[in-house]
Enzyme design. Sequence first.
Site, PDB file in Angstrom:
ATOM      1  N   SER A 133       1.037  -1.141   0.045  1.00 47.50           N
ATOM      2  CA  SER A 133       0.274   0.608  -0.053  1.00 47.50           C
ATOM      3  C   SER A 133       0.698   1.694  -0.002  1.00 47.50           C
ATOM      4  O   SER A 133       1.935   0.903   0.826  1.00 47.50           O
ATOM      5  CB  SER A 133      -1.129   0.091   1.137  1.00 47.50           C
ATOM      6  OG  SER A 133      -1.426   0.809   0.949  1.00 47.50           O
ATOM      7  N   LYS A 187      -4.263  -6.360   3.862  1.00 48.14           N
ATOM      8  CA  LYS A 187      -4.199  -5.769   2.637  1.00 48.14           C
ATOM      9  C   LYS A 187      -5.603  -4.873   2.456  1.00 48.14           C
ATOM     10  O   LYS A 187      -6.504  -3.654   1.849  1.00 48.14           O
ATOM     11  CB  LYS A 187      -3.476  -6.308   1.399  1.00 48.14           C
ATOM     12  CG  LYS A 187      -3.307  -5.050   0.248  1.00 48.14           C
ATOM     13  CD  LYS A 187      -3.290  -3.280   1.073  1.00 48.14           C
ATOM     14  CE  LYS A 187      -2.858  -2.609  -0.739  1.00 48.14           C
ATOM     15  NZ  LYS A 187      -4.343  -2.897  -1.003  1.00 48.14           N
ATOM     16  N   HIS A 190      -7.782  -3.285   5.025  1.00 51.48           N
ATOM     17  CA  HIS A 190      -6.385  -2.094   5.123  1.00 51.48           C
ATOM     18  C   HIS A 190      -7.544  -0.846   3.654  1.00 51.48           C
ATOM     19  O   HIS A 190      -8.160  -0.350   4.245  1.00 51.48           O
ATOM     20  CB  HIS A 190      -5.595  -2.145   4.691  1.00 51.48           C
ATOM     21  CG  HIS A 190      -5.180  -1.102   3.803  1.00 51.48           C
ATOM     22  ND1 HIS A 190      -4.765  -0.157   3.029  1.00 51.48           N
ATOM     23  CD2 HIS A 190      -3.743  -0.059   4.612  1.00 51.48           C
ATOM     24  CE1 HIS A 190      -4.127   0.492   2.338  1.00 51.48           C
ATOM     25  NE2 HIS A 190      -3.585   1.128   3.672  1.00 51.48           N
TER      26      HIS A 190
END
Length: 491
Positions: A133, A187, A190
């Site tokens: 990210s 992820k 996230h």
Amino acid sequence: MATATDSCDIGLIGLAVMGENLVLNMESKGFSVAVFNRTTAVTEKFAAGRAKDKHITATKTMEEFVGALKRPRKAMIMVKAGAAVDAVIDQLVPLLEPGDLIIDGGNSLFTDTQRRCKDLASKNIHFLGTGVSGGEEGALKGPSIMPGGPEDAWKIIEPIFTKISAHVDGEPCCRYMGPDGAGHYVKMVHNGIEYGDMQLICEAYAILTRVLGMQPEELHRVFDQWNTGDLDSFLIEITSRIFTHKDDGEDGTGEGYLVDKILDKAGQKGTGKWTLISALDLGVVVSTINAAVEARVTSSQKDARVAASKILKGPAEHAFSGDRQAFIDAVRDALYASKIISYAQGMDLLGAASRQYKWNLNYGDMATIWRGGCIIRARFLQRIKEAYDRNPNLGNLTLDGYFTDALEKNQANWRTAVKTATDFGVAVPAFSASLAYFDSYRQERLPANLLQAQRDFFGAHTYERIDKPGSFHTEWLQEHHDLPTPEKLKD
């Protein structure tokens, strides 16, 4: 450009924006990198441009790519999630040896990662599903990296990943997440939290413009001020900067601010939807993220909204008559309180997944690596890390003392912001969903007792009682002969 065989520390396949920048990041940290792209022209352009005179080896075939790598070979894939990843893996596997490592650095669905881990383990090839990210800038200067898979595979790549990741207070924003699909799951969540963050900011913007009539210059000042306090974050910072960007126009004759000229029609790449599906499967409420995803869907229905705007009317237009600064503060506090709820829901989902898939996720580690490099990086994440340092088994983030106090402090303003938005007809689905979650979660008793009675009435689903154990069923129609029969109810 390097050309030696068997000399590169790592290789990367897929030279789109993220791939190119990760390669340049690796090279800048002292690693030699082999690169390959399915379209040779892309590789050649990179080699002649940004990669020129660097320790980067451009290859034209997969065989040449693999041959350029030191053993154990480390090949990172940065291509579109899904079939493209499987296709690259199928090309790589016959060329690799036992003990070599494949890394998928895209936004793959975690169940695909679980499948690939199992399949490649049977071939004695290591596999890591790794969330990356930070966007274009993060990839180049230091992203947040979330690797998942066999721990011995992580050890092979750890020296490279920890060096190229962002660093906060001397700590790398990269830690091993857990087995098989853990990295890609973290992820995914996230990204779901990112959806929530962005939508909440957009709703604050909508309130300030629709209720107070703020223009970009004032919005810049407000968001810039917010970025010095609890809301200090990458997303608040870039939002503040967006409001300063004038519309120059293609021919230099543009007027006003660019944000006002951008079409209100948002897209999405799938990770938000995957988060919702997983939450439903695991029985976890992520209502703020859900509202954010649905808001993007609603925005995409532009033509329908334009038509509806000519027919459906909201409350009568009226001017705001209260204390202007006090209301700005109320919107700020509502944004912060809603943000707490969004993260609490995200951490709940990660906890449920950790238990379901036996990943043993470390919540403090996640907050730590999200503090830098990634899109949701924020001062606020240090508070989350501290909460899990105090209690690694914290049941819900809202129950930590710091966050409990913050919600109590901001609650009145939170309600004021949502109520005022409603009075003015401003849609705030994520603010509202966050407040509803708070009000539901803090209730000792909800109206689900009536819901259970309804389910037992029409479907004999049974219910439990508060005064004695067991499951119960009532013959509701026998007790009320004046009610319609089931046959009539069907009609």
